[in-house]
Design an enzyme around this catalytic site. Structure first.
Site, PDB file in Angstrom:
ATOM      1  N   HIS A  39       0.840  -1.212   0.000  1.00 20.53           N
ATOM      2  CA  HIS A  39       0.000   0.000   0.000  1.00 20.53           C
ATOM      3  C   HIS A  39       0.869   1.255   0.000  1.00 20.53           C
ATOM      4  O   HIS A  39       0.552   2.253  -0.653  1.00 20.53           O
ATOM      5  CB  HIS A  39      -0.891   0.035   1.251  1.00 20.53           C
ATOM      6  CG  HIS A  39      -1.860  -1.084   1.355  1.00 20.53           C
ATOM      7  ND1 HIS A  39      -1.730  -2.093   2.275  1.00 20.53           N
ATOM      8  CD2 HIS A  39      -2.990  -1.359   0.660  1.00 20.53           C
ATOM      9  CE1 HIS A  39      -2.743  -2.939   2.159  1.00 20.53           C
ATOM     10  NE2 HIS A  39      -3.520  -2.525   1.178  1.00 20.53           N
ATOM     11  N   GLY A 149      -2.855  -1.917  -6.986  1.00 18.76           N
ATOM     12  CA  GLY A 149      -1.736  -2.843  -7.110  1.00 18.76           C
ATOM     13  C   GLY A 149      -2.009  -3.940  -8.139  1.00 18.76           C
ATOM     14  O   GLY A 149      -3.142  -4.414  -8.271  1.00 18.76           O
TER      15      GLY A 149
HETATM   16  O1  PAF Z   1      -7.880  -3.768  -2.947  1.00 18.73           O
HETATM   17  C1  PAF Z   1      -8.535  -3.379  -1.944  1.00 18.73           C
HETATM   18  O2  PAF Z   1      -8.003  -3.140  -0.860  1.00 18.73           O
HETATM   19  C2  PAF Z   1     -10.041  -3.205  -2.059  1.00 18.73           C
HETATM   20  O3  PAF Z   1     -10.579  -4.171  -2.906  1.00 18.73           O
HETATM   21  C3  PAF Z   1     -10.460  -1.796  -2.505  1.00 18.73           C
HETATM   22  C4  PAF Z   1      -9.974  -1.492  -3.903  1.00 18.73           C
HETATM   23  C5  PAF Z   1      -9.913  -0.777  -1.532  1.00 18.73           C
HETATM   24  C6  PAF Z   1     -11.977  -1.677  -2.514  1.00 18.73           C
HETATM   25  O4  PAF Z   1     -12.510  -1.874  -1.238  1.00 18.73           O
END
Ligand code: PAF
Length: 282
Positions: A39, A149
């Site tokens: 992230h 990602g």
């Molecule tokens: O990839 C994620 O963490 C989730 O699927 C997202 C894109 C934040 C949608 O809730």
């Protein structure tokens, strides 16, 4: 001072309106929190290319096909904010649930094709939940760019289809999967692996890499896929849900190597479901 956190749509809209009035371009990184280095790499990519960066933190109940998974999903807002603090993020949007799903909410976004097969076949309703919440987050933030990602490659393709189909004016950027030194793709699920399982887990990425290289070198896809499946199970995984070669552009099934393609897989290891994918190197 920490990163400002807003929890309501009016507060979000007011911040974004000020930035847009000043001609600033806004990037958004949608997340469900429990942030890891993958992230953070998305947040860095957003920081490098946008005047203002929003990270959203929302555990979206509609994309969980398993209630236990939803209950077990870590909620770590303070730790997430602390991890993002050094990155120069402008705003955290951690909406109260009724800001996303107000009483009477009745709309579901379904992306046909992109949401079918692979994850879609094993997690009923998952991609409807993803498409619905991503549509809302992009429209609520009004972001010029959004970052996803490649680890969730089918999700990335689905979101690209979604914004094209609904004329959502957000450019979607895919960012490379971040891996541990032993090749394991970063995922919030990795924390649930016991030590012995953690030692086995890199076998998934290794088998995919080997199979992708074999296919690129001329081994028939069917043969390489069968060998990879057997290798993953022999390494100690409990089950392989799918392991398939798909065309990169639209995830259509393929056996060809003269166009960009990648292997995608999901496998179970000690009660933890891991997914990964590898492109064929050309
Ligand atoms: O990839 C994620 O963490 C989730 O699927 C997202 C894109 C934040 C949608 O809730």
């Amino acid at each position: 001072m920490g990163i400002p956190i807003v929890r309501t749509l009016p507060a979000l809209r007011s911040a974004v309106a000020g930035w847009k009035a000043a001609g600033q371009r806004v990037g958004v990184v949608p997340t469900m929190g429990a942030l890891h280095a993958g992230h953070l790499s998305l947040a860095r990519a957003a920081r490098a290319t946008s005047d203002r960066v929003i990270v959203t933190l929302f555990v979206n109940p509609r994309q969980f096909d398993n209630p236990d998974d939803l209950a077990a999903y870590p909620r770590t807002e303070d730790a997430d904010a602390a991890r993002l603090a050094p990155l120069g993020i402008d705003l955290l949007y951690a909406p109260d649930p009724d800001q996303i799903y107000p009483p009477g909410f009745a709309t579901t976004v379904t992306v046909a094709g992109a949401g079918e097969g692979l994850e879609g076949a094993f997690r009923p309703g998952h991609f409807d939940g993803v498409a619905t919440v991503v549509a809302k987050l992009l429209l609520q933030t009004g972001a010029d760019r959004a970052f996803f990602g490649e680890k969730d490659f089918q999700q990335l393709r689905l979101v690209q289809r979604l914004v094209r189909d609904l004329d959502i004016p957000t450019e979607i950027t895919g960012c490379a999967t971040v891996r541990e030194p032993d090749g394991l793709a970063l995922s919030s699920r990795n924390a649930r692996l016991a030590a012995a399982e953690r030692a086995v887990a890199p076998a998934l990425a290794a088998a995919l890499r080997k199979a992708a290289d074999a296919i690129a070198a001329g081994t028939p896809a069917e043969h390489a896929v069968a060998t990879a499946r057997a290798g993953i199970l022999a390494a100690g995984f409990d089950a392989v849900e799918y392991l398939e070669l798909r065309r990169d552009a639209d995830l259509a099934p393929t056996a060809r190597t003269d166009e960009p393609a990648r292997l995608l897989a999901a496998a179970w290891l000690g009660g933890v479901r891991l997914i990964d994918n590898m492109p064929l190197r050309r």
